[in-house]
Design an enzyme around this catalytic site. Structure first.
Site, PDB file in Angstrom:
ATOM      1  N   ASN A  87     -31.920  48.092 -58.738  1.00 51.56           N
ATOM      2  CA  ASN A  87     -31.797  47.164 -59.906  1.00 51.56           C
ATOM      3  C   ASN A  87     -30.472  46.860 -60.005  1.00 51.56           C
ATOM      4  OD1 ASN A  87     -31.959  46.316 -62.786  1.00 51.56           O
ATOM      5  ND2 ASN A  87     -30.494  48.238 -62.859  1.00 51.56           N
ATOM      6  N   TYR A 153     -24.237  33.123 -57.136  1.00 53.19           N
ATOM      7  CA  TYR A 153     -24.983  34.079 -57.654  1.00 53.19           C
ATOM      8  C   TYR A 153     -26.381  33.828 -57.206  1.00 53.19           C
ATOM      9  CZ  TYR A 153     -28.046  36.832 -61.247  1.00 53.19           C
ATOM     10  OH  TYR A 153     -29.021  37.540 -61.592  1.00 53.19           O
ATOM     11  N   LYS A 157     -29.122  36.217 -55.098  1.00 56.67           N
ATOM     12  CA  LYS A 157     -30.443  36.681 -55.507  1.00 56.67           C
ATOM     13  C   LYS A 157     -31.531  36.166 -54.338  1.00 56.67           C
ATOM     14  CE  LYS A 157     -29.967  39.422 -58.840  1.00 56.67           C
ATOM     15  NZ  LYS A 157     -30.291  40.868 -58.862  1.00 56.67           N
ATOM     16  N   PRO A 183     -36.828  38.436 -62.980  1.00 57.89           N
ATOM     17  CA  PRO A 183     -36.895  37.950 -64.196  1.00 57.89           C
ATOM     18  C   PRO A 183     -36.086  36.770 -64.517  1.00 57.89           C
ATOM     19  CG  PRO A 183     -36.018  40.339 -63.975  1.00 57.89           C
ATOM     20  CD  PRO A 183     -35.838  39.577 -62.708  1.00 57.89           C
TER      21      PRO A 183
HETATM   22  C1  8X3 Z   1     -30.485  36.049 -64.480  1.00 57.58           C
HETATM   23  C2  8X3 Z   1     -31.344  34.918 -64.439  1.00 57.58           C
HETATM   24  O1  8X3 Z   1     -30.842  32.335 -64.929  1.00 57.58           O
HETATM   25  O2  8X3 Z   1     -29.504  34.092 -66.323  1.00 57.58           O
HETATM   26  O3  8X3 Z   1     -30.497  36.707 -63.279  1.00 57.58           O
HETATM   27  O4  8X3 Z   1     -29.090  33.526 -63.931  1.00 57.58           O
HETATM   28  S1  8X3 Z   1     -29.982  33.568 -65.065  1.00 57.58           S
END
Ligand code: 8X3
Length: 252
Positions: A87, A153, A157, A183
């Site tokens: 996580n 970021y 991911k 999410p």
């Molecule tokens: C979080 C989603 O769209 O805020 O991982 O980057 S966002």
């Protein structure tokens, strides 16, 4: 003889990680809670120990040796990890690529990608030798699409998405379940960290609509781990009803 399962959760001191710890405790899953903040870990452990067995490990996931040493140091009755919840993860900054801060880029790659790999590398051998286990990787809608200023970021991911698929392929022969939960916007400390403590900017992210709460995601994760052994939820995207994509959110 141990009857309930043992789960190791990274980033367990706040947000989705903490909510998963609370949800698992309710269902009597034994917990290994990992995080950097020792005092928070202690508070959480004191609270959840009334419901289940809890062991805490305090380390920085970016520190490769600390990850391996801490996981190797688990006492005998916590050594068998049945469920790994990868996580821990953060966003740092939201800038166009030309203006991005290199320290922020490194932090995201070090935590979200390399840290996840270190923990997995430390935990997976026990699972392969027992030919059982369940790994859940916390991805993001940012791992499914790229949005303006999300650059590194989103890249980190997308890497989690690739690692999730790769783990499922490579661990298939061992009967280990691997899946990702991705999410969208969840109201946690996420934006406060991204905006380096700027509460005003962080709060604005979740205003004007009803965002997901950490507990919404935690309940889904418990659902996933409580499926029968032949069922593997491989890849799941969850957003609040108001959100259609990273950039489309219906606000009041
Ligand atoms: C979080 C989603 O769209 O805020 O991982 O980057 S966002």
């Amino acid at each position: 003889m141990k009857t309930s399962k043992t789960a190791l959760i990274t980033g367990a001191t706040s947000g989705i990680g903490l909510a998963v710890a609370e949800e698992f405790a309710k269902h009597n899953i034994r917990l290994i809670l990992c995080g950097r903040r020792k005092e928070r870990l202690k508070e959480i452990s004191d609270r959840l120990e009334t419901q289940t067995d809890v062991y805490t490990l305090s380390f920085d996931i970016r520190d490769r040796n600390a990850v391996f040493d801490n996981i190797a140091s688990l006492p005998e009755d916590f050594k068998q990890i049945d469920i790994l919840i990868n996580n821990a993860g953060n966003a740092h900054g939201l800038e166009p690529i030309a203006e991005g801060n290199v320290d922020d880029w490194e932090a995201m790659i070090d935590i979200n990608v390399k840290g996840l790999l270190y923990v997995s590398k430390a935990v997976i051998p026990g699972m392969t030798s027992r030919k059982s286990g369940h790994i859940i990787n916390l991805g993001s809608t940012a791992g499914k699409e790229v949005y303006p200023k999300g650059n590194v970021y989103c890249a980190s991911k997308h890497a989690v998405d690739a690692i999730n698929q790769a783990m499922r392929i490579d661990l298939n022969e061992y009967g280990i379940r691997v899946g990702a939960v991705n999410p969208g916007m969840v109201e946690t400390e996420f934006s406060k960290v991204r905006f380096k403590g700027d509460e005003h900017r962080a709060n604005a992210v979740y205003q004007g609509f009803e965002p997901l709460q950490a507990n919404d995601v935690a309940e889904i994760i418990y659902f996933i781990v409580s499926r029968p052994a032949h069922v593997n939820i491989a890849d799941l995207v969850v957003m609040s009803t108001a959100q259609a994509s990273s950039t489309i959110v219906k606000k009041d």
